[in-house]
Design a protein around this motif. Sequence first.
Motif, PDB file in Angstrom:
ATOM      1  N   TRP A   1       6.893  -4.116   3.847  1.00  0.00           N
ATOM      2  CA  TRP A   1       6.168  -5.301   3.373  1.00  0.00           C
ATOM      3  C   TRP A   1       4.953  -4.899   2.532  1.00  0.00           C
ATOM      4  N   GLU A   2       4.315  -3.781   2.902  1.00  0.00           N
ATOM      5  CA  GLU A   2       3.145  -3.326   2.153  1.00  0.00           C
ATOM      6  C   GLU A   2       3.544  -2.814   0.766  1.00  0.00           C
ATOM      7  N   THR A   3       4.670  -2.127   0.698  1.00  0.00           N
ATOM      8  CA  THR A   3       5.153  -1.628  -0.587  1.00  0.00           C
ATOM      9  C   THR A   3       5.481  -2.785  -1.520  1.00  0.00           C
ATOM     10  N   TYR A   4       6.190  -3.788  -1.016  1.00  0.00           N
ATOM     11  CA  TYR A   4       6.511  -4.946  -1.852  1.00  0.00           C
ATOM     12  C   TYR A   4       5.258  -5.724  -2.242  1.00  0.00           C
ATOM     13  N   ALA A   5       4.345  -5.872  -1.324  1.00  0.00           N
ATOM     14  CA  ALA A   5       3.097  -6.586  -1.625  1.00  0.00           C
ATOM     15  C   ALA A   5       2.268  -5.842  -2.668  1.00  0.00           C
ATOM     16  N   SER A   6       2.398  -4.519  -2.723  1.00  0.00           N
ATOM     17  CA  SER A   6       1.616  -3.744  -3.683  1.00  0.00           C
ATOM     18  C   SER A   6       2.060  -4.000  -5.129  1.00  0.00           C
TER      19      SER A   6
END
Length: 91
Positions: free
Chosen positions: A46-51
């Motif tokens: 989720w953090e990678t996509y949010a980045s």
Amino acid sequence: SGLQMVSWEVLFRRFLLFARADPFGPYAIWIQTVPFVMTHFGKPEWETYASIAGGALSGWIAYRVGSFYPSWLIHWALAVGVGWLLLGSGA
């Protein structure tokens, strides 16, 4: 956390964005977004996509304002906020 975020923002917004803004204009936002997202590989999905959205938005804000400080403040606040939420949830 704040010092780490300053380092990230100096690299991605100040160096990769502003140093390429003259030859590439607003396309420099995407030039700095790609390596920013790549540095989030290996973190929670989720953090990678949010980045992706976060890197583009932070780049756009920095480009419009002409400074990396607002992006640093947003990045730091998100890191502290997410850390606080995760600690508070018992995770």
